[in-house]
Design an enzyme around this catalytic site. Structure first.
Site, short mmCIF file in Angstrom:
data_model
loop_
_atom_site.label_atom_id
_atom_site.label_comp_id
_atom_site.label_asym_id
_atom_site.label_seq_id
_atom_site.Cartn_x
_atom_site.Cartn_y
_atom_site.Cartn_z
CG ASP A 293 -14.16 10.61 7.54
OD1 ASP A 293 -15.19 11.29 6.29
OD2 ASP A 293 -14.99 11.12 8.70
CG ASN A 294 -14.92 10.17 1.97
OD1 ASN A 294 -15.41 8.93 2.21
ND2 ASN A 294 -15.23 11.49 1.38
CG ASP B 29 -2.31 -0.99 1.28
OD1 ASP B 29 -2.52 -0.87 0.22
OD2 ASP B 29 -3.07 -1.46 1.89
CD GLN C 45 -16.27 11.78 11.53
OE1 GLN C 45 -17.30 11.57 12.51
NE2 GLN C 45 -15.89 11.72 10.62
CG ASP D 232 -9.29 -5.56 4.52
OD1 ASP D 232 -9.76 -5.29 4.16
OD2 ASP D 232 -7.98 -4.30 3.72
#
EC number: 2.7.1.20
Length: 357
Positions: free
Chosen positions: A144-145, A32, A301, A312
């Site tokens: 937070d996407n 990643d 948040q 995952d």
């Protein structure tokens, strides 16, 4: 003798000692490359803010550009590998309860993946080849996407006859009691998945599959439906569930109804009823065992660093308890706990020890 009886009783209360290789995962090992990017970057490559896709020709430059333009972090990734890594972390001892199979290249990134698996105490047996480089996944984070673009490369080259069928490798498969494969692997080696799934079914072991992404439900539905009869536990999130329902012609948008319908699809091993588990971010998790919704742990948040790997991690937490014969309720609690920890860290990373009771 009463002392002895007491000792025996105490022993039976303790969790059974887990065997090495009790949990088996197979999938696409990816390195990643995570970075916080801007909207212009997403637009340039035609990416949605929250999505998971396979890299196309137009994304080739992107991997270079993200490294040049933004501050990146590297993490060992790939959905299945993340989940077994989290399961092993939750279990702690013994090491190597989790086994992982997948294909990498003989290169720098492959070397990093091997080191990361070692650090995570996962027994990774990679099929190494030199035609293709180790796969990568760009995690483009905005707020937070996260938009994930996977360049499978070597991960796409997994060969059943060159790896899974080898006697020493198949022995590790046979040692397992619980099997987990993310739907992404359906694009790579359906025959490998079917071999493992049939073994689980014939030996009354537990086979788990994840819907993984809307594109899997849409473009790989034939492969998905070939594996479905062997699935004991089906995972997915609300978007995947909706796409799955659409593709199957379920005439409902209600997530609990979709879960029930998915549960009642034909099944080979009649000794186990299929369990369907659908997460919905902060909205709570739906499970068909009488269809219940379990609230997730509250989080402010401002404490959310990165939601990459939350799904995952949920599965990893779930599997860590499943492999220890815990109740499904306990599995879900562990899943929520693991996801709650992961979203406070960048990438699918976690502190040294879990604090789960």
């Amino acid at each position: 003798s009463s002392v002895f009886m007491k000792f025996c009783h105490v022993k039976s209360l303790k969790t059974k000692m887990l065997d090495q290789n009790a949990l088996f995962g197979m999938g696409n090992p990816l390195l990643d490359i995570c970075a916080v990017v801007d909207k212009d970057f997403l637009d340039k490559y035609g990416l949605k803010t929250n999505d998971q896709i396979l890299a196309e020709e137009k994304h080739k430059e992107m991997f270079e550009e993200i490294v040049k333009k933004f501050k990146v972090e590297y993490h060992a990734g790939g959905a299945t590998q993340n989940s077994v890594k989290v399961a092993q972390w939750m279990i702690q001892e013994p090491h190597k309860v989790a086994t992982f199979f997948g294909c990498i290249g003989k290169d720098k990134f492959g070397k990093i993946l091997k080191e990361k698996a070692e650090e995570a105490h996962v027994e990774a047996h990679y099929y190494e080849q030199s035609e293709e480089p180790t796969g990568t996944c760009a995690a483009c984070i905005t707020g937070d996407n996260r938009s994930l673009v996977a360049n499978l490369a070597a991960a796409n080259c997994y060969k059943k006859e060159k790896h899974l069928d080898l006697e020493e490798n198949w022995k590790l498969v046979e040692k397992a009691q619980v099997y987990y494969i993310a739907g992404f692997f359906l694009t790579v080696s359906l025959e490998s998945i079917l071999k493992v799934a049939k073994h689980a079914s014939e030996n009354n072991k537990i086979f788990c599959l994840n819907l993984s992404a809307p594109f899997i439900c849409e473009f790989f539905k034939e492969a998905l439906m070939k594996v479905m009869p062997y699935v004991d536990i089906l995972f997915g999130n609300e978007t995947e569930a909706a796409t799955f329902a659409q593709e199957r012609g379920f005439e409902t948008e209600d997530i609990e109804e979709i879960a029930k319908k998915a549960q009642s699809l034909p099944k080979e091993n009649k000794k186990r009823q299929r369990i369907v588990v659908f997460t919905q971010g902060k909205e709570g998790t739906v499970m068909t065992k009488g269809v219940e919704t379990f609230p997730v742990l509250k989080i402010d948040q401002s404490e959310i660093v990165d939601t990459t790997g939350a799904g995952d991690a949920f599965v990893g937490g779930f599997l860590s308890q499943l492999v220890q014969d815990k109740t499904f309720e306990q599995c879900i609690r562990a899943g929520h706990y693991a996801a709650n920890v992961i979203i406070r860290h960048a990438g699918c990373t976690f502190p040294e020890k879990p604090d789960f009771h």
